[in-house]
Design an enzyme around this catalytic site. Structure first.
Site, short mmCIF file in Angstrom:
data_model
loop_
_atom_site.label_atom_id
_atom_site.label_comp_id
_atom_site.label_asym_id
_atom_site.label_seq_id
_atom_site.Cartn_x
_atom_site.Cartn_y
_atom_site.Cartn_z
N ASP A 170 1.26 -15.32 25.23
CA ASP A 170 0.95 -16.69 24.72
C ASP A 170 2.13 -17.65 25.23
O ASP A 170 3.10 -17.89 24.58
CB ASP A 170 1.34 -16.65 23.15
CG ASP A 170 0.66 -17.68 22.33
OD1 ASP A 170 0.10 -18.70 23.12
OD2 ASP A 170 0.54 -17.99 21.05
N ASN A 224 -1.11 -27.70 22.82
CA ASN A 224 0.09 -26.88 22.79
C ASN A 224 1.10 -27.77 21.96
O ASN A 224 0.66 -28.44 20.96
CB ASN A 224 0.66 -26.39 24.01
CG ASN A 224 1.38 -25.06 24.08
OD1 ASN A 224 2.01 -24.81 23.21
ND2 ASN A 224 0.60 -24.16 25.05
N ARG A 225 2.48 -27.28 21.91
CA ARG A 225 3.41 -27.56 20.75
C ARG A 225 4.26 -28.57 21.01
O ARG A 225 4.54 -28.61 22.42
CB ARG A 225 4.25 -26.30 20.62
CG ARG A 225 3.37 -25.17 19.78
CD ARG A 225 4.09 -23.73 19.62
NE ARG A 225 3.19 -23.06 18.78
CZ ARG A 225 2.27 -22.30 19.20
NH1 ARG A 225 2.12 -22.32 20.50
NH2 ARG A 225 1.50 -21.40 18.65
N HIS A 271 -1.45 -28.57 19.01
CA HIS A 271 -2.93 -29.07 19.40
C HIS A 271 -3.32 -30.30 18.53
O HIS A 271 -4.32 -30.39 18.20
CB HIS A 271 -3.91 -27.93 19.18
CG HIS A 271 -3.73 -26.68 19.94
ND1 HIS A 271 -3.21 -26.81 21.09
CD2 HIS A 271 -3.94 -25.38 19.57
CE1 HIS A 271 -3.16 -25.58 21.87
NE2 HIS A 271 -3.68 -24.95 20.79
N GLN A 298 -1.78 -21.89 30.01
CA GLN A 298 -1.29 -20.95 29.00
C GLN A 298 -2.36 -20.08 28.92
O GLN A 298 -3.41 -19.98 28.81
CB GLN A 298 -1.53 -21.95 27.72
CG GLN A 298 -0.89 -21.08 26.46
CD GLN A 298 0.47 -21.39 26.23
OE1 GLN A 298 1.38 -21.95 26.90
NE2 GLN A 298 1.11 -20.58 25.12
N HIS A 322 -10.28 -25.25 24.85
CA HIS A 322 -9.43 -24.13 24.24
C HIS A 322 -10.63 -22.77 24.22
O HIS A 322 -10.71 -22.46 22.99
CB HIS A 322 -8.91 -24.62 23.03
CG HIS A 322 -7.90 -23.50 22.58
ND1 HIS A 322 -7.96 -22.08 22.34
CD2 HIS A 322 -6.76 -23.83 22.31
CE1 HIS A 322 -6.82 -21.76 21.97
NE2 HIS A 322 -6.11 -22.90 21.66
N SER A 323 -11.51 -22.57 25.21
CA SER A 323 -12.40 -21.68 25.02
C SER A 323 -11.75 -20.19 25.14
O SER A 323 -10.87 -20.02 25.87
CB SER A 323 -13.36 -21.74 26.35
OG SER A 323 -14.38 -22.93 25.99
N TYR A 324 -12.29 -19.50 24.38
CA TYR A 324 -12.05 -18.12 24.24
C TYR A 324 -12.87 -17.24 25.07
O TYR A 324 -14.06 -17.33 24.67
CB TYR A 324 -11.81 -17.52 22.85
CG TYR A 324 -10.71 -17.87 22.11
CD1 TYR A 324 -10.62 -19.12 21.53
CD2 TYR A 324 -9.71 -16.92 21.46
CE1 TYR A 324 -9.57 -19.66 20.95
CE2 TYR A 324 -8.67 -17.39 20.75
CZ TYR A 324 -8.64 -18.70 20.39
OH TYR A 324 -7.49 -19.42 19.37
N GLU A 375 -5.56 -21.90 29.29
CA GLU A 375 -5.76 -23.29 28.89
C GLU A 375 -4.95 -24.10 29.79
O GLU A 375 -3.68 -23.95 30.16
CB GLU A 375 -5.09 -23.44 27.66
CG GLU A 375 -5.79 -22.82 26.32
CD GLU A 375 -4.72 -22.45 25.15
OE1 GLU A 375 -4.02 -23.39 24.56
OE2 GLU A 375 -4.61 -21.27 24.83
#
Ligand code: BGC
Length: 385
Positions: free
Chosen positions: A285, A115-116, A141, A322, A215-217, A350
């Site tokens: 998000d 993340n940020r 990331h 997330q 980070h799987s979608y 996440e």
């Protein structure tokens, strides 16, 4: 060790018989009751000539997880629907070229800080650190070359109820601007109860921020099967961390009650997505503040896809998760089945410490001190109904 190796050799033979079933495109039923096993194979070669391996974990129910040494990255996950039909439920590519190129972190292990971090800056131990700003004004990331783009070492390790592979990476002092040399590992365990478990550990030679995730979608109808707006989602969180226009937390912790952020009861992801406040292209998000508070492995989210009946439960020791609804997928990436990934074709859950924790002393601390071992566990558990 000898027993383990012998086991793998047998295993490799067993999987040859199964290979046509387990790796063929599309969906196929796999008969349950086979032995759990791990197979190692060559996956590809990076542009700089590094050989990348793929580890195929198969459980007794025929669930298959493929993980590559590039990014300790989950490339494929085949789980059954309510009729026992298998589908690959994670987005990604068919070859190393896709993962080495620009992509939104499909399946990858993310670090050193997921993340940020606002403006890529933080202070620690009286020193100011400046990291790459690779996401508008912010650091995202792990920077330009995070853990997702590193080559990890892999080792098959014993697992109580299934099969496991441990991936290890040593991140040098000052890599991507972070303090201290960090040794990090993620063990992927596929249990015979259809759980994919991630156990993370890390140590560092200097105090450093840390936040590790996968980070799987997901698309529980199958990768490339369309958008995920009909998936019903529950998140065990009655609060979230609101963000500014650059997706940095404002520092507030707000209630979800009576708002479009509320997933405390199952509701389709798409039911209110158009009303989610925030910058274009819009969608979820956001970091949810898990009610269990972190520290123990506890139920954190449940997703159900109504047509297939596939259910994914998320358990984690992390204090946050997330929810990202693939807002930036824009139809420019072609996935494994040859389908263009459009907006909302996948969702991520996440598990994490809160975004920009290093600049928010009120958030649960996300600093690894030298001499300490960071530990974190997340489980994705699959079933159907
Ligand atoms: C972030 C998104 C970002 C995505 C892919 C998510 O974790 O929250 O804003 O677009 O990762 O980079």
């Amino acid at each position: 060790m000898r027993t383990l190796r012998a086991g793998i050799a047998v295993v490799a033979c067993a999987i040859v018989a199964l290979a046509g079933v387990a790796t063929s495109a599309g969906t196929q039923a796999i008969p349950p009751g086979k032995a759990a096993r791990v197979e190692k194979a060559k996956y590809g070669v990076t542009k700089d000539g590094t050989a990348i391996d793929v580890y195929t974990l198969t459980n007794t129910g025929g669930v298959v997880a493929n993980v590559i040494t590039f990014g300790a990255l989950l490339t494929e996950l085949r789980v059954p629907d309510r009729a026992g039909v298998m589908a690959d439920v994670v987005l990604g590519f068919n070859s190393i070229d896709g993962y080495e190129g620009a992509h939104p972190y499909f399946g990858a292990t993310i670090g050193r800080v997921a993340n940020r971090i606002a403006k890529g800056k933080f202070r620690l131990g009286g020193q100011e650190y400046t990291l790459a700003t690779n996401n508008g004004p912010n650091h995202l990331h792990g920077g330009n070359k995070g853990f997702d783009k590193r080559v990890w070492k892999a080792q098959v390790v014993p697992a109580a109820d299934g099969v496991a592979v441990k991936f290890t990476y040593v991140s040098g002092d000052s890599e991507e601007g972070y303090p201290g040399a960090m040794t990090v590992s993620v063990t992927y365990t596929l249990t015979n109860r259809n759980e994919l478990r991630f156990d993370y550990t890390a140590t560092s030679t200097k105090a450093t921020p840390i936040n590790l995730t996968n980070h799987s979608y997901f698309n529980l109808a199958g990768e490339g099967a369309g958008d995920i707006l009909g998936h019903e989602l529950t998140i065990m969180a009655d609060r979230f961390t609101p963000v500014d226009d650059t997706l940095i937390p404002t520092g507030d912790i707000s209630s979800v009650r009576g708002t479009v952020m509320d997933f405390t009861r199952p509701i389709p992801i798409g039911a209110r997505i158009a009303q989610v406040p925030g910058p274009a292209p819009g969608g979820y998000d956001h970091n949810y503040v898990l009610t269990h508070g972190g520290g123990v492995l506890a139920m954190s989210a449940i997703v159900r896809e109504p047509t297939s009946g596939r259910v994914m439960e998320v358990l984690t020791t992390e204090p946050g998760v997330q929810l990202y609804t693939g807002n930036f997928l824009d139809g420019t990436i072609t996935g494994k089945a040859g389908v263009l990934y459009k907006k909302n074709f996948g969702f991520c859950l996440e598990t994490q410490h809160f975004p920009d924790s290093i600049n928010h002393p009120a958030f649960p601390p996300a600093i690894l001190e030298p001499g300490r071992t960071f530990k974190s566990t997340t489980v994705y558990r699959f079933s159907s109904k």
